[in-house]
Design a protein around this motif. Structure first.
Motif, short mmCIF file in Angstrom:
data_model
loop_
_atom_site.label_atom_id
_atom_site.label_comp_id
_atom_site.label_asym_id
_atom_site.label_seq_id
_atom_site.Cartn_x
_atom_site.Cartn_y
_atom_site.Cartn_z
N ASP A 243 37.96 37.88 34.31
CA ASP A 243 37.62 36.47 34.55
C ASP A 243 36.12 36.26 34.54
OD1 ASP A 243 40.31 35.63 34.90
OD2 ASP A 243 40.30 36.48 36.91
N VAL B 77 38.17 30.02 45.54
CA VAL B 77 39.18 30.97 45.05
C VAL B 77 38.78 31.51 43.69
CG1 VAL B 77 41.57 31.19 44.29
CG2 VAL B 77 41.05 29.97 46.40
N ARG B 78 38.38 30.64 42.79
CA ARG B 78 37.99 31.08 41.44
C ARG B 78 36.75 31.95 41.46
NH1 ARG B 78 42.00 30.36 37.58
NH2 ARG B 78 43.09 28.38 38.01
N ASP C 174 35.71 33.84 43.95
CA ASP C 174 35.99 35.14 44.56
C ASP C 174 36.85 36.02 43.66
OD1 ASP C 174 34.55 34.36 46.74
OD2 ASP C 174 36.29 33.79 47.96
N ALA C 175 37.56 35.43 42.70
CA ALA C 175 38.40 36.22 41.80
C ALA C 175 37.68 36.62 40.52
CB ALA C 175 39.66 35.43 41.44
N HIS D 129 35.13 38.35 37.83
CA HIS D 129 34.49 39.66 37.63
C HIS D 129 33.05 39.51 37.12
CE1 HIS D 129 38.91 40.32 37.02
NE2 HIS D 129 38.66 41.23 37.94
N ARG E 158 31.32 43.60 44.05
CA ARG E 158 32.62 43.05 43.70
C ARG E 158 32.58 42.23 42.41
NH1 ARG E 158 34.41 40.86 49.72
NH2 ARG E 158 34.39 42.92 50.74
#
Length: 274
Positions: free
Chosen positions: A6, A55-56, A58-59, A61, A92
């Motif tokens: 992502d 949410v986006r 934190d998800a 890459h 992360r």
């Protein structure tokens, strides 16, 4: 096939055109199934913007920041940048700043990161922006490949080759399967033992010898007594059979005394048998 990673694009509303141009240049990576992009323009009407954004973000890459004067001036973009930088520092995600136009970004929290283009010339300052976007896209492709390798590379826990203890490797015997097959001796074979082992070997030999003596001593004593009694009996029997004349080691055989014969007397003849 690997799961596409992502890519989160953070930009200011004034840079909508540059965001769309970047997405067009990344279309080849999207068709290859290596990435999928997301940006705030995809938030639906009536959705909780802050919750979906968190949410986006934190998800993601890879997080791309389209840096410009408008971006640095927006409070919402600044909060996005701080959240993205926190995930980058935690390992992360990877944060990639892209310089769109000339601005003072040296004192920002992300100034320690290497921006794109690599020559630090903003995209809008190039004579041909397509060349600048191509250079940016190639750098993002390299970052995607590096991230994919790091997430799919085997770790130490994935290895299945058994490990052997060091002492086993030192003492095992190696078998040669060549025509002149011979078994190689174990490592260290044929060498003289160290002095400490020599002392132990001598002590072990002495202990075995002492045990053998203690075990065989009673049998030797019994055999000696039996031999002595047997020798004494044989000597006594031989003396009795020999008689008095034969007694003693220097006894000589007895001879009859000489007989005197008178002249004219006939010599006695031995008696005739029946």
């Amino acid at each position: 096939m690997p799961v596409p990673i992502d890519v989160f694009i953070s930009y200011a509303a004034a840079n909508e055109r540059q965001k769309d141009v970047l997405r067009k240049h990344l279309s080849a990576l999207k068709r290859e199934g290596k990435i999928r992009t997301w940006h705030t323009g995809r938030i639906g009407v009536g959705s909780d913007r802050d919750a979906e954004l968190a949410v986006r973000l934190d998800a993601a890459h890879l997080i791309v920041l389209l840096i410009s004067v408008d971006y640095l001036a927006g409070d919402a973009q600044w909060r996005e940048m701080e959240r993205a930088l926190g995930r980058h520092n935690a390992g992360r995600a990877r944060l990639i700043p892209i310089l769109l136009d000339a601005c003072d970004w040296e004192g920002t929290p992300f100034s320690a990161l290497a921006p794109l283009p690599a020559n630090r010339v903003p995209v809008m300052s190039w004579k041909r922006e397509s060349e600048a976007w191509t250079a940016v896209t190639l750098a993002i492709r390299a970052a995607v490949a590096d991230f994919t390798y790091r997430t799919t590379a085997p770790t130490l826990m994935d290895t299945t080759a058994p490990t052997r203890p060091a002492h086993t490797a030192r003492t095992e015997r190696t078998l040669d399967t060549s025509p002149a097959a011979t078994t190689l001796p174990a490592a260290g074979a044929g060498r003289a033992p160290p002095p400490r082992h020599r002392g132990r070997a001598r002590a072990s030999t002495a202990a075995r010898a002492l045990i053998a003596i203690l075990v065989l001593a009673p049998f030797a004593a019994v055999a000696l007594v039996i031999d002595r009694f047997t020798t004494t009996g044989q000597t006594a029997g031989a003396t009795a059979d020999a008689g008095p004349a034969d007694a003693g080691p220097t006894a000589r055989p007895r001879t009859p005394p000489p007989r005197t014969v008178t002249a004219g007397e006939p010599e006695p003849r031995p008696p005739r048998g029946p």
